[in-house]
Design an enzyme around this catalytic site. Structure first.
Site, PDB file in Angstrom:
ATOM      1  CG  ASP A 145      58.602 -77.244 102.056  1.00 42.27           C
ATOM      2  OD1 ASP A 145      59.150 -77.797 101.100  1.00 42.27           O
ATOM      3  OD2 ASP A 145      58.930 -77.503 103.246  1.00 42.27           O
ATOM      4  CE  LYS A 174      61.275 -74.759 101.099  1.00 40.41           C
ATOM      5  NZ  LYS A 174      61.111 -75.809 100.054  1.00 40.41           N
TER       6      LYS A 174
END
Ligand code: NDP
Ligand code: 2IT
Length: 452
Positions: free
Chosen positions: A165, A125
């Site tokens: 995201d 991430k």
């Protein structure tokens, strides 16, 4: 004291202020008490201690120039958590709240989520504390270029493949991909969520929301139920919420809410048809606030400063299904209790970790159908995996082909969760099932590699 609780103690001791990461690690590790007992080889190889430590965490300065000509400095991150079963894969988040703890929780969750998809992807991430809200397109472009100016050296189609995201959608992926291509002179599948004309996959924009609803539909089927005629509360109004809304409508449910960080709108007539087109245009083209929905549609109520979970708690709204699609820790224990009281029988998480540990306990005590994010929202990254496959084959599949594969993957994830839960003595527990099924594949791969 168990081996697992000792691992958790060391996590807390090492990084005492990474609360979101502690929360994610605690939930997974608790589920793994049973694997620790059944597989002494994992304990011997210290797999539990190794899996909570990222392969590497890259932190960098992102300087850029705003429209006034002033220099701005943000912080960029990429947490490459684990590549045991495939190249690092996971989204980029641009939001002022972004910090190491939040990205470590997201990267850690991504390991197990990606494993559940059955596709060969490791967990990662990244992102920045940059806030795209209120910025001009030119400012967003200059920020994205500055971000990739450092990130490019750490990513690649077989190394690490970022995606979107919160705060990162098609526009941002375009600017980042364009800049990567320019400085590497390489037109390759280094990011997913690309536009259709330049290597993207049909259904990737829809995939997380659709997948979350497919997962909920599978859970409902176990009780002989479906979405037809159900009242559905959705939080958020971004990418995941929008396509969850579309799929619920297609399956005959009635969506009564959406929200953003400023307000919640409730439309008991149902947000469908032309109203959905209005929302998509408002959020994606005009980048406006969801409260404008209530200005346009007289039947809708607007609750400034409240989340939909607050509204359910204070107004006693009845809902059958809840799809939290905004952000982490948006539902606490009291709000979960209000959901139970409202008659809600199913929670399927489009967002990552939207329920606090107290909320999860409430769902479980009430025997609700509860699909945790790493299973229920895995359709997004799964379809990113399908985008990577199409890029490697230099082909593009039809909408039907990708959607069919997405549906199959979501059904498989649902079944793997139930099978793993039953095999480890926790029948019907999707949390334990998702954690164990996701973990075993990664742990076996790590074991095969020796101590690396
Ligand atoms: P978007 O940026 O498209 O939308 C986010 C939505 O959530 C917006 O409505 C935003 O409101 C709201 N939101 C964000 N932060 C907060 C906050 N702190 N408080 C209240 N509301 C907030 O993001 P996505 O739809 O892509 O992501 C939503 C969730 O889904 C996240 O948890 C993400 O990690 C998860 N997810 C996303 C995937 C994807 O493919 N995009 C895949 C799997 C999970 P506002 O505009 O006011 O900020
Ligand atoms: O949380 C997630 O799974 C995502 N943001 C999607 C990641 C991806 O690589 O598609």
């Amino acid at each position: 004291m168990s081996v697992i609780s000792e691992v958790m103690d060391r996590v807390k001791e090492r990084d005492p202020y990474q609360f979101e990461f502690h929360q994610a690690a605690q939930e997974v590790l608790e589920s793994l008490e049973v694997t620790a007992k059944k597989h002494p080889e994992f304990v011997r190889a210290r797999i539990y201690d190794r899996i909570v430590e990222p392969d590497r965490a890259i932190v960098f300065r992102v300087p850029w120039v705003d429209d006034k000509g002033d220099v701005q400095v943000n912080r960029g991150y990429r947490i490459q958590f684990n590549n045991a079963i495939g190249p690092y894969k996971g989204g980029l988040r641009f939001h002022p709240s972004v910090n190491l703890s939040i990205l470590k929780f997201l990267g850690f969750e991504q390991i197990f989520k990606n494993s559940l998809t059955t596709l060969p992807m490791g967990g990662a991430k990244g992102g920045s504390d940059f806030d795209p809200k209120g910025k001009s397109d030119d400012e967003v472009m200059r920020f994205c270029q500055a971000f990739v100016r450092e990130l490019y050296r750490h990513i690649g189609p077989d190394v690490d493949v970022p995606a979107g995201d919160i705060g990162v959608g098609g526009r941002e992926i375009g600017y980042m991909f364009g800049y990567y291509k320019k400085i590497r002179n390489d037109h390759t599948g280094v990011l997913t969520g690309k536009g259709l004309e330049w290597g993207g996959s049909l259904i990737r924009p829809e995939a997380t929301g659709y997948g979350c609803v497919y997962f909920a539909a599978e859970m409902l089927t176990t009780k002989g139920q479906s979405f037809a005629g159900k009242t559905v509360a959705i939080s958020g109004s971004g990418n995941v919420a929008q396509y969850a809304m579309e799929k619920v409508n297609q399956l005959g449910g009635r969506v009564i809410s959406l929200c953003d960080s400023s307000s919640t709108i409730v439309d008991e007539q149902g947000i469908c048809g032309e109203k959905c087109d209005f929302v998509l245009d408002l959020k994606n083209q005009r980048r406006g606030r969801i409260s404008e929905y209530a200005d346009k549609y007289a039947g809708a109520a607007c609750f400034i400063g409240d989340s939909i979970w607050d509204v359910i708690k204070s107004n006693g709204l009845k809902v059958d299904v809840a799809l939290p699609c905004a952000t982490q820790n948006e539902i606490d224990g009291e709000q979960a209790a209000a959901l139970v009281k409202s008659g809600c029988l199913c929670v399927s998480e489009g967002a990552n970790m939207p329920s606090t540990p107290e909320a999860i306990r409430v769902y479980q005590d009430a025997n609700m159908l509860y699909g945790p994010g790493k299973a229920a929202n895995a359709g997004g990254v799964a379809t990113s995996g399908l985008e990577m496959s199409q890029n490697s084959m230099r082909l593009s599949w039809s909408r039907e082909e990708v959607d069919g594969r997405l549906l199959e993957i979501m059904k498989n994830i649902h079944k793997s969760c139930l099978d793993a839960a039953e095999a480890y003595g926790k029948k019907g527990d999707y949390v334990t099932g998702a954690n164990i099924a996701g973990f075993l594949k990664v742990a076996n791969a790590m074991l095969a590699y020796g101590i690396v």
